[in-house]
Design an enzyme around this catalytic site. Structure first.
Site, PDB file in Angstrom:
ATOM      1  N   ARG A 275       0.869  -1.177   0.000  1.00 44.11           N
ATOM      2  CA  ARG A 275       0.000   0.000   0.000  1.00 44.11           C
ATOM      3  C   ARG A 275       0.911   1.234   0.000  1.00 44.11           C
ATOM      4  NH1 ARG A 275      -3.611  -0.267   5.050  1.00 44.11           N
ATOM      5  NH2 ARG A 275      -4.842  -1.759   3.872  1.00 44.11           N
TER       6      ARG A 275
ATOM      7  N   ARG B 106      -1.432   6.838   9.462  1.00 44.16           N
ATOM      8  CA  ARG B 106      -1.495   6.292   8.095  1.00 44.16           C
ATOM      9  C   ARG B 106      -1.533   7.394   7.028  1.00 44.16           C
ATOM     10  NH1 ARG B 106      -3.809   0.899   8.276  1.00 44.16           N
ATOM     11  NH2 ARG B 106      -2.987  -0.076  10.140  1.00 44.16           N
TER      12      ARG B 106
ATOM     13  N   LYS C 298      -3.382   1.603  14.995  1.00 44.76           N
ATOM     14  CA  LYS C 298      -3.385   2.457  13.798  1.00 44.76           C
ATOM     15  C   LYS C 298      -4.023   3.813  14.108  1.00 44.76           C
ATOM     16  CE  LYS C 298      -5.822  -0.483  11.332  1.00 44.76           C
ATOM     17  NZ  LYS C 298      -6.744  -1.116  10.354  1.00 44.76           N
TER      18      LYS C 298
ATOM     19  N   LYS D 130      -5.543   7.479  12.052  1.00 43.41           N
ATOM     20  CA  LYS D 130      -5.914   7.982  10.719  1.00 43.41           C
ATOM     21  C   LYS D 130      -6.254   9.473  10.752  1.00 43.41           C
ATOM     22  CE  LYS D 130      -7.408   3.504   9.118  1.00 43.41           C
ATOM     23  NZ  LYS D 130      -8.505   2.653   8.646  1.00 43.41           N
TER      24      LYS D 130
ATOM     25  N   CYS E 252     -15.332  -3.313   0.240  1.00 41.68           N
ATOM     26  CA  CYS E 252     -13.919  -3.516   0.553  1.00 41.68           C
ATOM     27  C   CYS E 252     -13.394  -4.667  -0.302  1.00 41.68           C
ATOM     28  CB  CYS E 252     -13.761  -3.848   2.031  1.00 41.68           C
ATOM     29  SG  CYS E 252     -14.415  -5.480   2.442  1.00 41.68           S
TER      30      CYS E 252
ATOM     31  N   CYS F 288      -7.869 -10.865   1.272  1.00 42.09           N
ATOM     32  CA  CYS F 288      -7.928 -10.426   2.672  1.00 42.09           C
ATOM     33  C   CYS F 288      -8.045 -11.621   3.614  1.00 42.09           C
ATOM     34  CB  CYS F 288      -9.103  -9.480   2.901  1.00 42.09           C
ATOM     35  SG  CYS F 288      -9.175  -9.001   4.636  1.00 42.09           S
TER      36      CYS F 288
ATOM     37  N   CYS G  50     -16.202  -8.215   6.566  1.00 44.50           N
ATOM     38  CA  CYS G  50     -16.128  -8.471   8.012  1.00 44.50           C
ATOM     39  C   CYS G  50     -16.372  -7.147   8.717  1.00 44.50           C
ATOM     40  CB  CYS G  50     -14.767  -9.087   8.390  1.00 44.50           C
ATOM     41  SG  CYS G  50     -13.456  -7.881   8.653  1.00 44.50           S
TER      42      CYS G  50
ATOM     43  N   CYS H 178     -13.573  -1.669   6.359  1.00 44.07           N
ATOM     44  CA  CYS H 178     -12.706  -1.032   5.361  1.00 44.07           C
ATOM     45  C   CYS H 178     -13.485  -0.324   4.252  1.00 44.07           C
ATOM     46  CB  CYS H 178     -11.764  -2.067   4.769  1.00 44.07           C
ATOM     47  SG  CYS H 178     -10.812  -2.935   6.038  1.00 44.07           S
TER      48      CYS H 178
HETATM   49 FE1  SRM Z   1      -8.781  -1.902   6.242  1.00 45.37          FE
HETATM   50  C1  SRM Z   1      -7.348  -4.489   7.842  1.00 45.37           C
HETATM   51  C2  SRM Z   1      -8.091  -3.363   3.357  1.00 45.37           C
HETATM   52  C3  SRM Z   1      -9.597   0.956   4.745  1.00 45.37           C
HETATM   53  C4  SRM Z   1     -10.357  -0.838   9.149  1.00 45.37           C
HETATM   54  N1  SRM Z   1      -7.836  -3.613   5.761  1.00 45.37           N
HETATM   55  C5  SRM Z   1      -7.277  -4.527   6.615  1.00 45.37           C
HETATM   56  C6  SRM Z   1      -6.481  -5.573   5.820  1.00 45.37           C
HETATM   57  C7  SRM Z   1      -5.069  -5.085   5.707  1.00 45.37           C
HETATM   58  C8  SRM Z   1      -6.544  -7.013   6.370  1.00 45.37           C
HETATM   59  C9  SRM Z   1      -5.449  -7.406   7.324  1.00 45.37           C
HETATM   60  O1  SRM Z   1      -5.272  -6.785   8.397  1.00 45.37           O
HETATM   61  O2  SRM Z   1      -4.743  -8.370   7.021  1.00 45.37           O
HETATM   62  C10 SRM Z   1      -7.229  -5.491   4.463  1.00 45.37           C
HETATM   63  C11 SRM Z   1      -6.428  -5.926   3.236  1.00 45.37           C
HETATM   64  C12 SRM Z   1      -7.329  -6.416   2.128  1.00 45.37           C
HETATM   65  C13 SRM Z   1      -6.619  -6.580   0.841  1.00 45.37           C
HETATM   66  O3  SRM Z   1      -6.395  -7.743   0.438  1.00 45.37           O
HETATM   67  O4  SRM Z   1      -6.295  -5.576   0.200  1.00 45.37           O
HETATM   68  C14 SRM Z   1      -7.732  -4.064   4.491  1.00 45.37           C
HETATM   69  N2  SRM Z   1      -8.704  -1.287   4.413  1.00 45.37           N
HETATM   70  C15 SRM Z   1      -8.474  -2.050   3.317  1.00 45.37           C
HETATM   71  C16 SRM Z   1      -8.738  -1.290   2.032  1.00 45.37           C
HETATM   72  C17 SRM Z   1      -7.793  -1.682   0.898  1.00 45.37           C
HETATM   73  C18 SRM Z   1     -10.204  -1.484   1.636  1.00 45.37           C
HETATM   74  C19 SRM Z   1     -10.598  -1.058   0.239  1.00 45.37           C
HETATM   75  O5  SRM Z   1     -11.390  -1.804  -0.322  1.00 45.37           O
HETATM   76  O6  SRM Z   1     -10.179  -0.011  -0.247  1.00 45.37           O
HETATM   77  C20 SRM Z   1      -8.568   0.150   2.557  1.00 45.37           C
HETATM   78  C21 SRM Z   1      -7.148   0.615   2.486  1.00 45.37           C
HETATM   79  C22 SRM Z   1      -6.996   1.979   3.016  1.00 45.37           C
HETATM   80  C23 SRM Z   1      -5.641   2.574   2.832  1.00 45.37           C
HETATM   81  O7  SRM Z   1      -5.274   2.840   1.687  1.00 45.37           O
HETATM   82  O8  SRM Z   1      -4.978   2.821   3.847  1.00 45.37           O
HETATM   83  C24 SRM Z   1      -8.978  -0.031   4.015  1.00 45.37           C
HETATM   84  N3  SRM Z   1      -9.727  -0.194   6.864  1.00 45.37           N
HETATM   85  C25 SRM Z   1     -10.082   0.813   6.027  1.00 45.37           C
HETATM   86  C26 SRM Z   1     -11.061   1.648   6.652  1.00 45.37           C
HETATM   87  C27 SRM Z   1     -11.780   2.844   5.995  1.00 45.37           C
HETATM   88  C28 SRM Z   1     -11.060   4.131   6.181  1.00 45.37           C
HETATM   89  O9  SRM Z   1     -10.010   4.182   6.834  1.00 45.37           O
HETATM   90  O10 SRM Z   1     -11.584   5.118   5.686  1.00 45.37           O
HETATM   91  C29 SRM Z   1     -11.295   1.120   7.917  1.00 45.37           C
HETATM   92  C30 SRM Z   1     -12.352   1.618   8.936  1.00 45.37           C
HETATM   93  C31 SRM Z   1     -12.000   2.877   9.601  1.00 45.37           C
HETATM   94  C32 SRM Z   1     -11.331   2.609  10.915  1.00 45.37           C
HETATM   95  O11 SRM Z   1     -10.118   2.435  10.923  1.00 45.37           O
HETATM   96  O12 SRM Z   1     -12.050   2.520  11.922  1.00 45.37           O
HETATM   97  C33 SRM Z   1     -10.438  -0.032   8.042  1.00 45.37           C
HETATM   98  N4  SRM Z   1      -8.800  -2.535   8.241  1.00 45.37           N
HETATM   99  C34 SRM Z   1      -9.557  -1.978   9.238  1.00 45.37           C
HETATM  100  C35 SRM Z   1      -9.387  -2.778  10.439  1.00 45.37           C
HETATM  101  C36 SRM Z   1     -10.032  -2.524  11.821  1.00 45.37           C
HETATM  102  C37 SRM Z   1      -9.253  -1.569  12.643  1.00 45.37           C
HETATM  103  C38 SRM Z   1      -9.764  -1.451  14.059  1.00 45.37           C
HETATM  104  O13 SRM Z   1      -9.957  -0.322  14.507  1.00 45.37           O
HETATM  105  O14 SRM Z   1      -9.974  -2.482  14.709  1.00 45.37           O
HETATM  106  C39 SRM Z   1      -8.517  -3.841  10.098  1.00 45.37           C
HETATM  107  C40 SRM Z   1      -8.044  -4.985  11.006  1.00 45.37           C
HETATM  108  C41 SRM Z   1      -7.057  -4.542  12.027  1.00 45.37           C
HETATM  109  O15 SRM Z   1      -6.458  -3.476  11.966  1.00 45.37           O
HETATM  110  O16 SRM Z   1      -6.861  -5.335  12.947  1.00 45.37           O
HETATM  111  C42 SRM Z   1      -8.190  -3.653   8.714  1.00 45.37           C
HETATM  112 FE1  SF4 Z   2     -10.862  -7.516   4.874  1.00 52.57          FE
HETATM  113 FE2  SF4 Z   2     -12.742  -7.050   6.648  1.00 52.57          FE
HETATM  114 FE3  SF4 Z   2     -11.329  -5.043   5.683  1.00 52.57          FE
HETATM  115 FE4  SF4 Z   2     -13.058  -6.202   4.144  1.00 52.57          FE
HETATM  116  S1  SF4 Z   2     -13.552  -5.102   6.021  1.00 52.57           S
HETATM  117  S2  SF4 Z   2     -10.935  -5.720   3.555  1.00 52.57           S
HETATM  118  S3  SF4 Z   2     -12.960  -8.311   4.788  1.00 52.57           S
HETATM  119  S4  SF4 Z   2     -10.534  -6.662   6.917  1.00 52.57           S
END
Ligand code: SRM
Ligand code: SF4
Length: 576
Positions: free
Chosen positions: A88, A158, A220, A222, A440, A446, A485, A489
């Site tokens: 990323r 981030r 993390k 943001k 997502c 993922c 899930c 995201c």
């Molecule tokens: Fe996310 C984890 C994809 C935006 C909350 N996110 C992941 C992971 C890396 C899975 C992992 O931990 O192994 C996913 C990888 C999937 C893949 O194969 O690409 C993933 N997140 C994404 C993306 C690519 C979704 C998309 O379809 O675009 C976004 C990448 C953003 C970026 O460029 O940095 C993405 N993730 C978000 C958002 C939305 C936002 O930030 O606007 C959230 C919710 C906002 C928030 O943080 O509350 C988000 N991702 C999470 C979480 C839960 C964090 C938490 O507070 O518990 C995880 C899991 C974790 O961190 O444990 C996670």
């Molecule tokens: Fe993966 Fe859950 Fe984030 Fe979707 S919402 S990319 S399933 S960690």
């Protein structure tokens, strides 16, 4: 740090006591993010990294993954999972030049297993499926064009978002510059990235991280810079937001919003989505001090015992908003002024051409799921590369997984439009409903996905379009978001209809977000199959079509009609 102690202010517990989460040990032992990543990289007996290093590479912008579609088959053949990394990039404000685009396009084509560029919900791109022998090449290719991936994952600040806003170009430029300054200011200062991936010399220093500290952040973090009235970056998903306040088109300061976040865990009521709180207004020259003070307060007070409750949103609810805010003021040496008035009215991107105040033209392309790939009869990825070859402006990745061809002169407009149309990048048949839908990544890359999201979205939207047409609402749309899930995201917990994966083919359904992204939806039904889901949407849209007031939006209707209760204070209302 061993176990943490309890500090108290007016009987408020500022630091959570208990056994520290294992990630804390890993960070402290990592020698400022180095670990033994370099040794792992040379170990070609496995395609993966050790458990500690696979966590550490996140701060370098990578996640270890494998293709879940073939995992079981490989297991049967007694093969290890086909390990690879997802990268990323760090792109504050999502701006990328045509030259940079051509280089990432080539890398994706030549060196990734999926051959795609994936635009994310945080204004950057991801490569999926990079094998170990190509990881250094990837970083060196990016470095040669001025791109890095530092701190796009892991317990750090981030990629900093900035409203894409192509119209008010001068205001956007100022806001964008602040997004880049904040990003640089909060970046880890360790030279680990340069040493490991760019082969730069090891410099003997007693290295310190003045802002992040040797344990980095508890979780993390943001940050955004947003230009109202558009809330295209979804402030309430973010820990720290700078809301641009302007006077006659000139940026004069920011309202500061702290403590947003969307993730939760199914069945765990101590986790919940939360809106950010308004701390007040600051003049421009205090921006970096405030950013630093919010980050260091969260660094020191965030929960390092339980990672599920470690984000800023939980720290705020535990210590109290006033206590947190007073500490930020103390650390930054300023008092927040009363918030200046502003309003968010919409999210999403306006697809198509707009003309900016600088007389340049800007074309926003709708990219379904942000996945740029050459599909049969729709060579999207090639199309963007062809545009990059002739484009003299820049590209802007949006927080809705779309792409803006920004800064097009009058004379180049027709040619760029022709290339876009020839490659399927402009499709006049795309409905507003499709534009307002997002998912997502989920399967196959993922590791946390419980249900499909990106691969389900196209057919799901087709069904919803059919339902809208059936109820004479074909010109209307509902903000519809799906995640595989509850991590959030695709920001389903800010949608009018949010679907969250529960298991294969099963989703929980949340209703009641609003168009501006300022309301969190509430659970309506659990564990619905795809058929049951469509029946529910049909029923709800049917009621909306006959019972709505004038132009009442779907999310407002479901609350007025008492189909779900409004979530006002998450910690109180979301799970009740
Ligand atoms: Fe996310 C984890 C994809 C935006 C909350 N996110 C992941 C992971 C890396 C899975 C992992 O931990 O192994 C996913 C990888 C999937 C893949 O194969 O690409 C993933 N997140 C994404 C993306 C690519 C979704 C998309 O379809 O675009 C976004 C990448 C953003 C970026 O460029 O940095 C993405 N993730 C978000 C958002 C939305 C936002 O930030 O606007 C959230 C919710 C906002 C928030 O943080 O509350 C988000 N991702 C999470 C979480 C839960 C964090 C938490 O507070 O518990 C995880 C899991 C974790 O961190 O444990 C996670
Ligand atoms: Fe993966 Fe859950 Fe984030 Fe979707 S919402 S990319 S399933 S960690």
């Amino acid at each position: 740090m061993s176990t943490s102690t309890i500090e108290k202010t007016n009987k408020v517990e500022l630091i959570v006591s208990g056994k520290l989460a294992d990630n804390e040990r890993m960070k402290v032992e990592s020698n400022f993010l180095r670990g033994t990543i370099a040794e792992d990289l040379d170990d070609r007996m496995t395609g993966g990294f050790t458990p500690d290093n696979s966590q550490l590479i996140r701060v370098h912008g990578m996640y270890q993954q494998d293709d879940r579609d073939i995992r079981a088959e490989r297991q049967k053949q007694k093969l290890e999972p086909l390990h690879n990394v997802m990268l990323r990039a760090r792109m504050p404000g999502g701006i990328i030049t045509p030259t940079q685009w051509l280089a990432i396009d080539k890398f994706a084509q030549d060196n990734t297993s999926y051959g795609s560029i994936r635009l994310t919900t945080r204004q950057t791109f991801q490569f999926h499926g990079v094998l170990k022998p190509n990881i250094k090449l990837m970083h060196q290719t990016l470095n040669a064009i001025g791109i890095d991936s530092i701190a796009t994952a892991g317990d750090v600040n981030r990629n900093v978002l900035c409203t894409s806003n192509p119209i008010e170009s001068a205001l956007h430029q100022e806001a964008y510059l602040w997004a880049t300054k904040i990003s640089e200011h909060l970046l880890p200062k360790s030279r680990a990235y340069a040493e490991i991936w760019l082969d730069e010399e090891k410099v003997e220093t007693t290295e310190v991280e003045p802002i992040l500290g040797e344990s980095y952040l508890p979780r993390k973090f943001k940050t955004t810079v947003v230009i109202p009235p558009k809330n295209d970056i979804d402030v309430h998903a973010n820990d720290l937001n700078f809301v641009a306040i302007s006077d006659n088109g000139k940026l004069i300061g920011f309202n500061v919003l702290v403590g947003g976040g969307l993730a939760m865990t199914h069945g765990d009521k101590t986790t919940y989505p939360r809106r950010a709180d308004d701390f007040g207004y600051i003049p421009l020259d205090k921006t970096l001090e405030i950013a630093e003070a919010v980050v260091t307060t969260q660094r020191d007070w965030g929960n390092r015992v339980n990672r599920k409750n470690a984000k800023t949103k939980y720290t705020l609810d535990r210590v109290g908003i006033d206590v947190f805010k007073a500490e930020v003021e103390k650390r930054a040496g300023i008092k927040f002024e009363e918030s200046r008035s502003y309003e968010f009215t919409s999210r999403g991107d306006s697809i198509g051409w707009v003309k900016g105040v600088d007389d340049k033209h800007h074309l926003t392309l709708f990219i379904e799921n942000g996945r740029l790939l050459d599909y049969p009869n729709k060579p999207l990825k090639t199309g963007v590369a062809e545009i990059a070859k002739v484009h003299s402006g820049d590209f802007r990745m949006t927080a809705n997984q779309n792409l803006i061809i920004a800064g097009v002169s009058e004379q180049d407009k027709a040619n760029i439009e022709k290339i876009a149309r020839d490659h399927g990048l402009i499709d006049d048949g795309v409905s507003t409903q499709r534009q307002d839908s997002m998912a997502c990544v989920a399967f196959p890359t993922c590791p946390l996905a419980m249900a499909e999201a990106e691969r389900y979205l196209p057919s799901l939207v087709t069904s919803v379009e059919g339902i809208l047409t059936k109820h004479d609402l074909a010109d209307e749309s509902i903000i519809l978001r799906v995640t595989g899930c509850p991590n959030g995201c695709g920001r389903a917990l800010l949608a009018e209809i949010g679907l969250i994966g529960k298991g294969p083919g099963k989703y929980n359904m949340y209703l009641g977000g609003n168009k501006a992204g300022t309301r969190i939806p509430k659970i309506y039904q659990e564990n619905l199959s795809e058929d049951a889901l469509m029946a529910e949407i049909d029923n709800l849209v049917s009621r909306w079509s006959v019972e709505r007031n004038n132009n009442e939006a779907f999310g407002d209707f479901v609350i007025r009609a008492s189909i779900v209760a409004e979530v006002i204070v998450s910690v109180r209302d979301f799970h009740d």
